[in-house]
Design a protein around this motif. Structure first.
Motif, short mmCIF file in Angstrom:
data_model
loop_
_atom_site.label_atom_id
_atom_site.label_comp_id
_atom_site.label_asym_id
_atom_site.label_seq_id
_atom_site.Cartn_x
_atom_site.Cartn_y
_atom_site.Cartn_z
N GLY A 468 0.78 -1.22 0.00
CA GLY A 468 0.00 0.00 0.00
C GLY A 468 0.81 1.27 0.00
O GLY A 468 0.27 2.35 0.26
N GLN A 469 2.10 1.19 -0.29
CA GLN A 469 2.96 2.35 -0.33
C GLN A 469 3.64 2.47 -1.68
O GLN A 469 3.83 1.48 -2.39
N CYS A 470 3.99 3.69 -2.04
CA CYS A 470 4.74 3.96 -3.27
C CYS A 470 5.86 4.92 -2.93
O CYS A 470 5.62 6.08 -2.56
N VAL A 471 7.09 4.44 -3.02
CA VAL A 471 8.27 5.24 -2.70
C VAL A 471 9.33 5.03 -3.77
O VAL A 471 9.29 4.04 -4.51
N GLU A 472 10.26 5.96 -3.87
CA GLU A 472 11.38 5.78 -4.78
C GLU A 472 12.31 4.70 -4.26
O GLU A 472 12.57 4.61 -3.06
N GLU A 538 0.99 9.24 -4.70
CA GLU A 538 -0.27 9.16 -3.94
C GLU A 538 -1.30 8.29 -4.66
O GLU A 538 -1.98 7.47 -4.04
N LYS A 539 -1.39 8.45 -5.98
CA LYS A 539 -2.38 7.67 -6.72
C LYS A 539 -1.93 6.23 -6.95
O LYS A 539 -2.76 5.32 -6.95
N VAL A 551 -1.80 -0.85 -13.20
CA VAL A 551 -0.83 0.10 -12.65
C VAL A 551 -0.29 1.00 -13.76
O VAL A 551 -0.18 2.22 -13.60
N ALA A 552 0.03 0.41 -14.92
CA ALA A 552 0.54 1.20 -16.04
C ALA A 552 -0.51 2.21 -16.52
O ALA A 552 -0.19 3.37 -16.80
N ALA A 558 -2.15 9.71 -14.00
CA ALA A 558 -2.10 10.15 -12.60
C ALA A 558 -1.77 11.63 -12.49
O ALA A 558 -2.33 12.34 -11.65
N VAL A 559 -0.87 12.11 -13.31
CA VAL A 559 -0.44 13.52 -13.23
C VAL A 559 -1.28 14.34 -14.18
O VAL A 559 -1.31 14.07 -15.38
#
Length: 738
Positions: A468-472, A538-539, A551-552, A558-559
């Motif tokens: 549930g997270q999205c990070v670099e 966030e999205k 996801v793609a 998203a932006v």
């Protein structure tokens, strides 16, 4: 009435301002200084088709289309300064129809002289005695609408929306495709559709009979007016068409050829019928000339759109065929990719620019089920950037087959980037070639160990989606972009290899900067990279468990805003279950050949590998392990870290070294690793010998030298790669088919 000129009370009541405005055949709208509605007469409700407009709401609630909102703002600013404004609006009525409204706005003044509001007088364009003035205004609006379109279908749709129901009840546009006339638009008044089998639908070939007015327009290349069908007789394309014309009461028509650069692109047909109630149900010579002028603009817009689509199709095809045509099916890894060219650039007198560029991605199968993953971006746009990208992608695929570390691969690609620089010389003949600037990230993923090795050349880090997270993805060493390394600095100092372990089910999103770069908004504000990346993460965090295709898709939208550069996206997700693997280390002794084969046989049986394939794999295991045992490096040879420039030194006699046949090295070991995939098994044999094998030709009386030949003939793929401790020899045996 007492004397001439005196009015009775009834007459005076009828001449009251409110009564006069109620009967006026012109819309009158009054607003305050903030453009809020204060008054509108009954004709305004009829013209704008919005009887429910509430007092105090914005003038925009009358249906002025969004693209004309800036005009409404300009009107308010100009009039509130005391000026008079005149112009044309596109209005979407309550029933969905789009009409052109010609408006004049004047200040509403207080007795003191101050401007307290705006008075707008409006009428439907071309429906008054001022058609000549309206003609130029409407042509200007049509030109603006057409100039904003670069696509054929969009251009045709805009033409039809502009003309129906404003100027016609029916609009057909037919374009030439080779020697065929094909209907591309069939637009009619709101709520009516021609019954099936009457008028030809969109996509159908149109054949007008000889003597038909449309045929005459096409042959004579001039605009033809049929002012009144009741007093004219023309052959119909077919009986059903003629019957429908009678049922709906076709009254008048204009057919204009679409001509540009001496070529006929097609026809534009406009017709009036009894489906609508118009002041005049017939076209006249003025209308014919006006439609001819419109057709000229439409033809130019269509021609521009056709040229643009051809150019864009060529550029996109060029880009498409430089990118992978199909992605390989890989064990333990789901993959999705996207590529989008940016929206066209403004021409600035240089023609339409398509913005196809140098973004690329790639997925490269490596040894024993491992996979190379690439994302890159060549600076610049256009065919040159795409051509450089194609060369770099081909070079990287070739370098990747050496199975070296990602840092080594990027170092070689950096050298290649300098080689392909366009040769340039200064006035003294000195080489001043400037290599292209390229950002790139190369990763190698092992689905069985979940180990991810990578090196980065100035590219944005991938995004890690897990729990549930999205990070670099944490990257400690981000090297310089390819092509900009300073002279004298060795590539080993620039590109560093790092290793991470991907959690089960985790996804990585690799992207080029086109995903987060956006053109400025209408207010001129440019969001920062941190803002756009924050919105993206966030999205995507909400999609962390979705399949890679979703996801793609989510990432591409998203932006907010229009993309300013081409965009490549690659999404990979690791398997949430462990893949089958067996591994064991043996002493490098001849007796261990049988033990290694026994281990392989038991593993293949446990994995339900077909017996024929299992026996073949066991045979090749024996051949490779035997060579390792016979030719293991001497025990007294010290191990040292050695960096050698260039390719490995050739080993001319393969593994058959005279004098080694009887030598048994007791303190050396080899490791046998077996892997099962969906459609193949892989065998890897690791030892401490630095020498890489090659096939050699064995004579009729030679006892050795045939092991690798058998592997090459019987395995689907095989190879060797250097490791930190020595080398690995591997081969692949399919379990389904050859």
């Amino acid at each position: 009435m007492k004397r001439w000129g005196d009015l009775s009370q009834d007459a005076a009541d009828h001449l009251a301002a409110g009564s006069v405005l109620d009967h006026a055949e012109m819309a009158v709208v009054v607003t305050d200084r903030f453009s809020n509605l204060l008054y509108w007469n009954p004709f305004a409700e009829k013209l704008f088709g919005r009887p429910g407009a509430a007092r105090g709401t914005s003038i925009l609630s009358l249906g002025i289309m969004e693209r004309d909102h800036p005009l409404a703002i300009e009107l308010a600013k100009h009039v509130l300064k005391g000026g008079v404004w005149e112009g044309t609006f596109d209005v979407k009525r309550g029933d969905g129809a789009i009409v052109y409204v010609r408006a004049q706005a004047v200040p509403l003044r207080h007795p003191s002289g101050s401007v307290t509001g705006i008075v707008i007088m409006a009428r439907e364009a071309l429906r008054s005695n001022e058609r000549e003035k309206d003609r130029f205004g409407l042509l200007e609006r049509i030109g603006e609408r057409l100039a904003a379109s670069l696509y054929v279908e969009e251009t045709l749709k805009r033409v039809a929306e502009m003309l129906v129901p404003q100027f016609a009840d029916h609009c057909f546009i037919e374009l030439m495709e080779g020697d065929r006339l094909v209907r591309r638009v069939s637009q009619h008044v709101q709520g009516w559709t021609p019954p099936s089998g009457t008028w030809k639908p969109v996509g159908a070939e149109i054949r007008y009979p000889a003597g038909h007015y449309a045929d005459a327009a096409l042959r004579r290349q001039e605009t033809i007016l049929v002012e009144d069908f009741s007093s004219s007789s023309y052959p119909a394309p077919h009986d059903d068409s003629a019957r429908l014309c009678g049922e709906i009461g076709m009254t008048s028509a204009i057919v204009a050829p679409l001509l540009v650069r001496g070529e006929t692109l097609g026809l534009m047909y406009l017709g009036l019928s009894n489906l609508t109630d118009r002041r005049s149900p017939h076209y006249d010579a003025f209308d014919r000339d006006f439609v001819g002028a419109i057709a000229t603009r439409v033809a130019l817009a269509i021609d521009n759109a056709l040229l643009f689509e051809e150019e864009r199709h060529t550029a996109e095809s060029f880009q498409k065929y430089l990118l992978p045509r199909a992605l390989p099916q890989l064990d333990g890894l789901e993959i999705a990719v996207r590529y989008y060219p940016a929206a066209p650039l403004a021409s600035h007198g240089q023609g339409i620019q398509t913005q196809v560029g140098g973004d690329w991605y790639d997925v490269i199968p490596l040894s024993a089920g491992r996979v190379g993953i690439v994302i890159g971006d060549v600076e610049g746009r256009g065919a040159k950037a795409a051509a450089i990208m194609g060369q770099l992608r081909a070079a990287l695929r070739a370098f990747a087959q050496d199975d070296k570390s990602p840092a080594d691969i990027l170092a070689r690609l950096d050298e290649w980037t300098r080689i392909i620089a366009t040769p340039e010389q200064d006035d003294n003949g000195a080489d001043v070639s400037i290599p292209p600037i390229v950002t790139c990230q190369y990763l190698v993923y092992d689905a069985w160990s979940r180990q991810l090795s990578f090196a980065n050349a100035g590219h944005a880090p991938p995004l890690l989606l897990v729990d549930g997270q999205c990070v670099e993805l944490d990257i400690e060493e981000v090297g310089q972009p390819l092509g900009v390394r300073a002279k004298g600095m060795h590539a080993d100092l620039v590109y560093k290899e790092e290793t991470r372990t991907l959690p089960p089910g985790a996804a990585l999103l690799l992207y080029t900067d086109g995903l987060v770069d956006r053109r400025p908004s209408r207010d001129g504000r440019m969001p920062s990279d941190a803002e756009t990346l924050g919105v993206l993460c966030e999205k995507l965090a909400k999609m962390s468990d979705a399949d890679v295709e979703r996801v793609a898709d989510a990432a591409t939208v998203a932006v907010p805003g229009e993309i300013d550069d081409d965009m490549a996206i690659l999404v990979v997700r690791s398997s949430d279950v462990d893949l089958d693997v067996e591994e064991r280390t043996f002493p490098a002794q001849p007796i261990m050949v049988g033990e290694a084969r026994r281990m392989a046989s038991e593993a293949f049986a446990g994995w339900n590998v077909p017996e024929e394939r299992a026996e073949l794999a066991c045979l090749l295991v024996s051949e490779v392990v035997t060579n390792v045992v016979l030719h293991a490096a001497g025990a007294g040879v010290p191990r040292r870290e050695l960096v050698v420039e260039g390719p490995p030194l050739p080993f001319e006699e393969s593994w058959d070294m005279p004098g080694f046949e009887d030598e048994v090295v007791g303190d050396k070991e080899f490791t046998l690793r077996l892997r099962r995939g969906e459609e193949a098994v892989w065998v890897e044999v690791f030892d401490q010998d630095l020498r890489l094998p090659r096939i050699r030709s064995a004579g009729e009386n030679d006892e050795g030298g045939r092991g690798l030949y058998l592997v090459d003939q019987l395995a689907r793929r095989w190879g060797s790669r250097p490791t930190r401790e020595g080398k690995a020899v591997w081969f692949e045996i399919p379990t389904r088919g050859r």
